[in-house]
Design an enzyme around this catalytic site. Structure first.
Site, PDB file in Angstrom:
ATOM      1  N   CYS A  31     -22.630 -39.418 -22.734  1.00  0.00           N
ATOM      2  CA  CYS A  31     -23.502 -39.620 -23.886  1.00  0.00           C
ATOM      3  C   CYS A  31     -24.948 -39.774 -23.434  1.00  0.00           C
ATOM      4  O   CYS A  31     -25.240 -39.912 -22.255  1.00  0.00           O
ATOM      5  CB  CYS A  31     -23.049 -40.803 -24.726  1.00  0.00           C
ATOM      6  SG  CYS A  31     -23.523 -42.413 -24.079  1.00  0.00           S
ATOM      7  N   CYS A  68     -22.292 -13.927 -32.505  1.00  0.00           N
ATOM      8  CA  CYS A  68     -22.232 -13.368 -31.153  1.00  0.00           C
ATOM      9  C   CYS A  68     -23.576 -12.789 -30.739  1.00  0.00           C
ATOM     10  O   CYS A  68     -23.967 -12.870 -29.568  1.00  0.00           O
ATOM     11  CB  CYS A  68     -21.158 -12.276 -31.078  1.00  0.00           C
ATOM     12  SG  CYS A  68     -19.484 -12.848 -31.425  1.00  0.00           S
ATOM     13  N   CYS A 102      10.206  13.269  -7.625  1.00  0.00           N
ATOM     14  CA  CYS A 102      10.291  14.723  -7.455  1.00  0.00           C
ATOM     15  C   CYS A 102      11.514  15.118  -6.628  1.00  0.00           C
ATOM     16  O   CYS A 102      12.071  16.204  -6.797  1.00  0.00           O
ATOM     17  CB  CYS A 102       9.026  15.253  -6.795  1.00  0.00           C
ATOM     18  SG  CYS A 102       8.724  14.563  -5.134  1.00  0.00           S
ATOM     19  N   CYS A 154       3.480  11.340   8.939  1.00  0.00           N
ATOM     20  CA  CYS A 154       3.297  11.097  10.375  1.00  0.00           C
ATOM     21  C   CYS A 154       3.963  12.172  11.242  1.00  0.00           C
ATOM     22  O   CYS A 154       3.728  12.217  12.449  1.00  0.00           O
ATOM     23  CB  CYS A 154       3.850   9.730  10.747  1.00  0.00           C
ATOM     24  SG  CYS A 154       5.642   9.580  10.610  1.00  0.00           S
TER      25      CYS A 154
END
Length: 587
Positions: free
Chosen positions: A363, A323, A204, A190
């Site tokens: 059921c 699968c 750093c 900024c």
């Protein structure tokens, strides 16, 4: 419970079977009080109980007869493909298919707190080994799929290369963040000027930014998801210094800190690699992880939330079907060009009075409300005490209910020929198997809801009514667990059945349908006993002594017998898949 299958099922079109009349809810099975005036139905019901008990012992004694001899009728050569690119392979089962056909694996269910504890333990070990802050240890572990052994091996073989890959200083112990100690200086984003101590850098130590800019920078990365925020670097484009958890904790707001921590936790399981046999439960709303402690990596595993899934493909648990068959079936349901013709409505008309009914329990035993009182099977619509069309595929064009009892040898031969002809039509075959697949899917969902009710309030209510300890009613929990397993097995067995060609696989289809029909028949008896008879048995205001006598002298033994015999016949069906009795299906 959410949908255990993450794929969308086709939405049934309204009015397909039920006409324009609004359906009546709650008519799946009337209670004993509702049907007090229907003496015939009540008599059939109690008579069936006695017959079922007599059949239990004989069924158990013949439980293995299906596997005394091998089935050598392979039907000759097998064409290369069907209408869904699913083929019957030859006698070689193949490694993947053998894996698929193994039973449920032993698994450990872990909460998020358990997973976090394990994560912090491995981070602490690496941090201690390298004398690094925990944030850098976590970054190293993520880079090497959370494998502490690989971190140690790679670090001590070429630490400079590892440092460069992760954005660490070329030597020494990195610092997660540094404060600017010099006088007033501008923020690198900024450009506003800040005094000493109000700006910080990443590891750093060269590029400093104000608190507001760091907060916005981290918030944007978190908003982009785990991939970016967990590999975040210094805002300076030319700098590759890592932004680690200590800097996030110091600069981000509370919400972003929590999301970052959650991304890191999810990474521990998701990015764990082949060496870590752990996955998150895919059920909606479940935050548990499942660790495969033994068994094959293609087995079904089950979470504490009751959701079961295939470790190999991630779909809903589908033992004993492969699968590949599951994938082909789900793809067909999702993309079939005329799906609307096959999807069934939620209502069906009573076969006797044509009143539309809605199935709202588990059921398949339906009872039309008074004054009709007709009892029938939800799937095939035959009378409940003699429903024949659940035994093998048939339809109205070839099944004459009035002629069932008088069908002789010639009629039976014609019937079977017509049946095979109709089965050869893939459209009719798909409708038949889809209806039974979706019926068992819906019933399984209802079973889970009933199990939750049973464990939360129902067992306590029944135990109080009978003045017995709750452990005396554990047989109901075991029965419902068996019902859930049976619905799951039958659901996927019907999907498999669609791909058995009625002509090419006639012999094996006969074996399959015989095993399937018997397993289904006993499962229905168990489900009716555990659901309907339970409600009838324990809905009265009888004396506790009377309830105890009924429970211990009749009902408990009946349910336990049905549970045992159902397990046997489902085991026969599963065994046929796990051996060579049923052909392997693959793309």
């Amino acid at each position: 419970m959410g949908d255990p299958n993450p794929r969308k099922h086709p939405s049934p079109p309204s009015g397909l079977l039920g006409g324009d009349t609004m359906p009546n809810k709650g008519h799946r099975a009337a209670s004993a009080a509702d049907n007090a005036g229907d003496s015939d139905a009540a008599g059939d019901d109690y008579g069936a109980h006695d017959d079922d008990d007599e059949q239990v012992d004989s069924a158990a004694s013949d439980e293995e007869y299906y596997f005394e001899d091998d089935d050598d009728d392979d039907g000759g050569s097998i064409p290369e493909e069907t209408d869904d690119a699913v083929t019957n392979a030859d006698g070689d089962d193949g490694c993947d298919e053998k894996k698929r056909r193994q039973g449920p694996a032993a698994a450990v269910v872990l909460t998020e707190a358990d997973v976090r504890r394990r994560q912090e333990e491995v981070i602490a070990r690496v941090a201690e080994l390298l004398s690094f802050p925990p944030g850098f240890a976590a970054a190293l572990l993520r880079h090497f799929s959370w494998d502490a052994g690989r971190v140690e091996e790679r670090w001590f073989s070429d630490d400079r290369r590892v440092r460069a890959a992760l954005g660490l200083p070329p030597d020494g112990v990195p610092s997660p963040t540094s404060l600017r100690t010099a006088g007033h200086s501008p923020c690198g984003i900024c450009f506003a000027t800040f005094p000493a101590g109000e700006m910080r850098s990443a590891s750093c130590g060269a590029h400093f930014y104000c608190a507001e800019c760091w907060r916005g920078y981290i918030a944007a990365a978190v908003g982009d998801g785990a991939a970016r925020c967990l590999s975040l670097r210094c805002p300076e484009p030319s700098c590759a210094a890592a932004v680690v958890r200590e800097l996030v904790a110091a600069a981000a707001d509370a919400g972003d800190r929590a999301r970052y921590a959650r991304f890191e936790l999810r990474s521990f399981v998701d990015d764990g690699g082949a060496g870590r046999r752990m996955k998150w439960c895919p059920a909606p709303g479940c935050n548990r992880a499942v660790e495969l402690s033994s068994g094959d990596d293609a087995a079904d595993v089950f979470c504490a939330c009751r959701h079961g899934f295939c470790w190999r493909c991630g779909e809903e648990a589908h033992r004993p079907v492969s699968c590949e068959t599951v994938r082909a079936w789900l793809d067909k349901n999702n993309s079939y060009s005329e799906t609307a013709n096959w999807v069934l409505d939620n209502t069906k008309p009573c076969p006797k009075c044509l009143l539309p009914l809605e199935k709202d329990q588990g059921c398949m035993h339906m009872t039309c409300p008074p004054p009709c009182g007709h009892e029938f099977c939800w799937v095939c619509l035959d009378p409940w005490n003699n429903h024949q069309r659940c035994v093998g595929f048939a339809d109205d064009a070839i099944a004459d209910d009035d002629d069932d009892d008088n069908r002789g040898g010639a009629r039976e031969k014609d019937y079977r020929e017509e049946l095979n002809r109709r089965l050869a039509n893939a459209s009719d075959r798909y409708l038949y198997h889809y209806e039974r697949w979706i019926a068992n899917f819906s019933s399984l969902e209802k079973v889970f809801k009933d199990m939750e009710e049973l464990e939360s309030t129902e067992i306590a209510r029944i135990a109080a009514m009978a003045e017995l300890p709750e452990r005396e009613f554990e047989f109901l929990t075991r029965a419902y667990e068996q019902i859930a397993d049976g619905r799951r097995v039958l659901k996927w067995a019907y999907a498999y059945g669609y791909y058995l060609d009625p002509a090419r696989d006639a012999a094996r289809r006969g074996l399959f349908e015989d095993l399937l029909d018997q397993a289904n028949a006993w499962l229905e008896k168990l489900h009716a006993a555990a659901e309907l008879e339970r409600r009838e048995t324990f809905c009265s205001a009888a004396e506790p002594a009377v309830i105890r006598e009924l429970l211990l002298g009749y009902y408990k033994g009946r349910v336990e017998n049905f549970t045992s015999v159902t397990r046997t016949f489902l085991g026969n069906l599963v065994k046929a898949f796990e051996t060579t009795d049923l052909p392997r299906l693959s793309h």
